[in-house]
Design an enzyme around this catalytic site. Structure first.
Site, PDB file in Angstrom:
ATOM      1  N   LYS A 183       0.827  -1.315   0.087  1.00 24.65           N
ATOM      2  CA  LYS A 183       0.132   0.033   0.000  1.00 24.65           C
ATOM      3  C   LYS A 183       0.886   1.158  -0.040  1.00 24.65           C
ATOM      4  O   LYS A 183       1.571   1.563   1.270  1.00 24.65           O
ATOM      5  CB  LYS A 183      -0.965   0.360   1.158  1.00 24.65           C
ATOM      6  N   GLU A 259      10.205   1.532   9.845  1.00 21.21           N
ATOM      7  CA  GLU A 259      11.295   2.548   9.567  1.00 21.21           C
ATOM      8  C   GLU A 259      10.790   3.917   9.992  1.00 21.21           C
ATOM      9  O   GLU A 259       9.545   4.132   9.048  1.00 21.21           O
ATOM     10  CB  GLU A 259      11.830   2.624   8.100  1.00 21.21           C
ATOM     11  N   CYS A 293      13.746  11.454   5.806  1.00 23.23           N
ATOM     12  CA  CYS A 293      13.605  10.876   6.916  1.00 23.23           C
ATOM     13  C   CYS A 293      15.015  11.154   7.682  1.00 23.23           C
ATOM     14  O   CYS A 293      14.952  11.348   8.944  1.00 23.23           O
ATOM     15  CB  CYS A 293      13.343   9.309   7.191  1.00 23.23           C
ATOM     16  N   GLU A 390       9.626  16.747  14.486  1.00 24.04           N
ATOM     17  CA  GLU A 390      10.371  16.397  13.283  1.00 24.04           C
ATOM     18  C   GLU A 390       9.444  17.196  12.199  1.00 24.04           C
ATOM     19  O   GLU A 390       8.217  16.926  12.038  1.00 24.04           O
ATOM     20  CB  GLU A 390       9.923  14.781  12.880  1.00 24.04           C
TER      21      GLU A 390
HETATM   22  P1  NAD Z   1       2.727   8.566   7.516  1.00 23.67           P
HETATM   23  O1  NAD Z   1       3.073   7.709   8.678  1.00 23.67           O
HETATM   24  O2  NAD Z   1       1.699   9.522   7.460  1.00 23.67           O
HETATM   25  O3  NAD Z   1       2.332   7.573   6.230  1.00 23.67           O
HETATM   26  C1  NAD Z   1       2.985   6.597   5.782  1.00 23.67           C
HETATM   27  C2  NAD Z   1       2.277   5.367   5.156  1.00 23.67           C
HETATM   28  O4  NAD Z   1       1.608   4.673   6.343  1.00 23.67           O
HETATM   29  C3  NAD Z   1       1.156   5.885   4.067  1.00 23.67           C
HETATM   30  O5  NAD Z   1       0.977   4.950   2.992  1.00 23.67           O
HETATM   31  C4  NAD Z   1      -0.172   5.921   5.014  1.00 23.67           C
HETATM   32  O6  NAD Z   1      -1.207   5.871   4.122  1.00 23.67           O
HETATM   33  C5  NAD Z   1       0.124   4.890   5.926  1.00 23.67           C
HETATM   34  N1  NAD Z   1      -0.669   4.871   7.116  1.00 23.67           N
HETATM   35  C6  NAD Z   1      -0.821   6.031   7.879  1.00 23.67           C
HETATM   36  N2  NAD Z   1      -1.559   5.572   9.156  1.00 23.67           N
HETATM   37  C7  NAD Z   1      -1.522   4.294   9.150  1.00 23.67           C
HETATM   38  C8  NAD Z   1      -2.301   3.327   9.845  1.00 23.67           C
HETATM   39  N3  NAD Z   1      -2.567   3.500  11.038  1.00 23.67           N
HETATM   40  N4  NAD Z   1      -2.186   1.832   9.485  1.00 23.67           N
HETATM   41  C9  NAD Z   1      -1.572   1.766   8.376  1.00 23.67           C
HETATM   42  N5  NAD Z   1      -1.022   2.433   7.528  1.00 23.67           N
HETATM   43  C10 NAD Z   1      -1.197   3.783   8.058  1.00 23.67           C
HETATM   44  O7  NAD Z   1       3.966   9.219   7.000  1.00 23.67           O
HETATM   45  P2  NAD Z   1       4.273  10.096   5.797  1.00 23.67           P
HETATM   46  O8  NAD Z   1       3.668  11.584   6.128  1.00 23.67           O
HETATM   47  O9  NAD Z   1       3.854   9.562   4.353  1.00 23.67           O
HETATM   48  O10 NAD Z   1       5.686  10.039   5.570  1.00 23.67           O
HETATM   49  C11 NAD Z   1       6.483  10.794   6.233  1.00 23.67           C
HETATM   50  C12 NAD Z   1       7.234  10.111   7.551  1.00 23.67           C
HETATM   51  O11 NAD Z   1       8.141   8.991   6.966  1.00 23.67           O
HETATM   52  C13 NAD Z   1       8.114  11.074   8.403  1.00 23.67           C
HETATM   53  O12 NAD Z   1       8.024  10.727   9.682  1.00 23.67           O
HETATM   54  C14 NAD Z   1       9.552  10.048   8.016  1.00 23.67           C
HETATM   55  O13 NAD Z   1      10.614  10.412   8.740  1.00 23.67           O
HETATM   56  C15 NAD Z   1       9.158   8.956   7.585  1.00 23.67           C
HETATM   57  N6  NAD Z   1       9.898   8.171   6.785  1.00 23.67           N
HETATM   58  C16 NAD Z   1      10.927   7.235   7.501  1.00 23.67           C
HETATM   59  C17 NAD Z   1      11.898   6.809   6.707  1.00 23.67           C
HETATM   60  C18 NAD Z   1      13.113   5.736   7.372  1.00 23.67           C
HETATM   61  O14 NAD Z   1      13.803   4.958   6.600  1.00 23.67           O
HETATM   62  N7  NAD Z   1      13.028   5.758   8.622  1.00 23.67           N
HETATM   63  C19 NAD Z   1      11.948   7.035   5.224  1.00 23.67           C
HETATM   64  C20 NAD Z   1      11.074   7.670   4.596  1.00 23.67           C
HETATM   65  C21 NAD Z   1      10.046   8.267   5.517  1.00 23.67           C
END
Ligand code: NAD
Length: 487
Positions: A183, A259, A293, A390
């Site tokens: 997803k 992650e 990230c 963040e």
């Molecule tokens: P987000 O957590 O809002 O969403 C990420 C994904 O999770 C999306 O596909 C979203 O639809 C899904 N999601 C959200 N809530 C969910 C739930 N309750 N159950 C299942 N799926 C759910 O994050 P974002 O805004 O898309 O991305 C930014 C974040 O991602 C930042 O915090 C960044 O640091 C992190 N990130 C981490 C890494 C890493 O390698 N550590 C890499 C890239 C991004």
């Protein structure tokens, strides 16, 4: 040939991808282009029933194709063919990605896409090199530690590097013999569909990658809680990671790789090459407009060189020019959405209200789309919102230190421990700090990944559990069984 394109002419694969077929869907979440704010399509939202269908398809394909049990080199061959197709079709993939996301088309072809193809090849090579082991036992027994795939992996990815994040999940899971239901983020879903279509064209059994589009609460929750999902692989915010852990705990225990977010420090000592440090630090908060990230958003610099370093960084930050992601010359990205930009702005305002001083930036950019000025904030203490939160935008803070102890204390964050940067020419200090920094990655005299995909990436503290990339990512997609035979 120029990569610049007209965003109104790009056909998008709008729908879910199940069993090798695109299932077109109308309606869903309205999508706007970050580069100009124009509404262009809707992201479908898969219901729990549709997620069920995707999981069933993955399970049935695993059985029919015997993907986990074929000669491992066959998995390598198919995945390498997929990587070749990704490279051959990079221009189309880049256009789909650049339209929805913050990634400029010029950076995608040579960067995200080329690296993703390379990483898929990297993981493909593990298929016939990592396996079961014989255990040391007495003569009367034979002990085996059998390595096996999990079955169907549920993967969820964020919007900031959609192709790369999909590759990090799909590459190791498939090489290790699993099927995947993916997803992608509801803000950037279409490149994942196109990647899956390319995989089928390359010879991957249709149904081994199924892509369901949708939001977290409906589609994501149905996926992570599905009883036939044997393992969850997630990249996104710490908030969503916690929600997933809760859902998995409620619906059934399963392994998870998470992650999550970061708030990474960059420490600069007076003996460092300051020009090099300034380029790396400014680059890390302006690349993808800080929406990474690992972005090194907390600069911690030795007092004696702070003014000189800040001046060099300011010059580079001020040079950022906004441009649409479909222009091949664009270097500075928009923010993903109006909402995210408003969030960045509100944290910057709160940081200033708490005593912070904006040395540059601190406002939305006067241009179409959701651009935000590269921002440098001084006079911040450890409780300042710009240090704690963040921000996920082009915002850097600057703090100074007089001693190593002070530098180390400032570098520690109560929540995050994803990455860290250290700039010094003192080897002993490098080792001391590499040991003490509380982060899953320490970059020294650089602030970026290399193409050494063997180095795993992942967080300490609430930045995550487990690793992507490296051997660890492959092994995280296999489970072991102990077999003991009495001879
Ligand atoms: P987000 O957590 O809002 O969403 C990420 C994904 O999770 C999306 O596909 C979203 O639809 C899904 N999601 C959200 N809530 C969910 C739930 N309750 N159950 C299942 N799926 C759910 O994050 P974002 O805004 O898309 O991305 C930014 C974040 O991602 C930042 O915090 C960044 O640091 C992190 N990130 C981490 C890494 C890493 O390698 N550590 C890499 C890239 C991004």
């Amino acid at each position: 040939m120029s990569l610049t394109f007209d965003p109104d002419t790009i056909p998008l694969p709008v729908g879910h991808f199940i069993g090798g077929e695109l299932i077109p869907v109308e309606g869903g979440i309205e999508m706007r282009r970050p580069s100009d704010g124009k509404s262009y399509t809707d992201c479908p939202v898969a219901s729990p029933d549709l997620v069920e269908r995707a999981v069933d398809s993955a399970k049935a394909t695993l059985k029919a194709s015997n993907w986990g049990g074929v000669r491992p080199r066959e998995r390598t061959r198919v995945l390498q063919a997929w990587a070749d197709l990704i490279e051959a079709d990079a221009a189309t993939l880049a256009q789909i990605e650049a339209l929805s996301s913050t990634r400029p088309v010029g950076q995608l072809v040579a960067g995200d896409i080329a690296i993703t193809a390379e990483q898929i090849r990297f993981f493909a090579e593990f298929a016939d090199k990592e396996g079961s082991e014989l255990a040391p036992t007495d003569d009367a027994s034979l002990g085996m530690i059998m390595s096996e795939p999990y079955g169907v992996v549920g993967a969820i990815t964020p919007w900031n590097f959609p192709i790369s994040m999909a590759g990090w999940k799909l590459g190791p899971a498939l090489a290790a013999g699993n099927a995947v239901v993916l997803k992608p983020s509801e803000m950037t879903p279409f490149s994942a569909i196109y990647l899956a279509q390319l995989a089928v064209r390359a010879g991957l059994p249709a149904g081994l990658i199924n892509v369901v589009l949708g939001d977290g609460p409906t589609t994501g929750t149905a996926l992570t809680g599905h009883p036939e999902i044997a393992k969850v692989s997630f990249t996104g915010s710490t908030r969503a990671g916690s929600a997933i852990m809760e859902n998995v705990a409620r619906t059934g225990v399963k392994p998870m790789t998470l992650e999550l977010g970061g708030k990474s420090p960059q420490l600069v000592f007076a003996d460092a090459d300051l020009d090099k440090a300034a380029s790396a630090i400014a680059g890390s908060v302006t690349f993808n407009a800080g929406q990474a990230c690992v972005a090194g958003t907390r600069l911690i610099v030795e007092k004696s060189v702070a003014d000189r370093l800040a001046a060099a960084i300011l010059e580079k930050m001020k040079a950022a020019r906004p441009g649409p992601t479909w222009d091949a010359t664009t270097q500075y990205s928009p923010i993903i959405s109006e909402r995210q930009r408003a969030r960045i702005d509100s944290i910057v305002r709160a940081a200033v209200a708490a005593g912070g001083e904006c040395l540059t930036g601190g406002a939305v950019m006067d241009s179409p789309g959701y651009f935000y000025e590269p921002t440098l904030i001084a006079n911040v203490d450890q409780a300042n919102p710009a240090i704690v939160e963040e921000i996920f935008g082009p915002v850097l803070t600057i703090q100074t230190f007089g001693s190593e102890e002070e530098a180390l204390a400032l570098s520690s964050h109560p929540t995050y421990g994803l990455a860290s940067g250290l700039f010094t020419s003192d080897l002993s200090r490098t080792i001391r700090f590499a040991r003490k920094l509380e982060a899953g990655t320490v970059w020294v005299n650089r602030y970026s990944r290399s193409r050494d995909h063997i180095l795993p990436t992942g967080g300490y503290k609430r930045s995550g559990i487990g690793k992507d990339l490296g051997r660890e990512a492959y092994l995280a997609n296999r489970r072991t069984k102990s077999v003991l035979i009495s001879l």
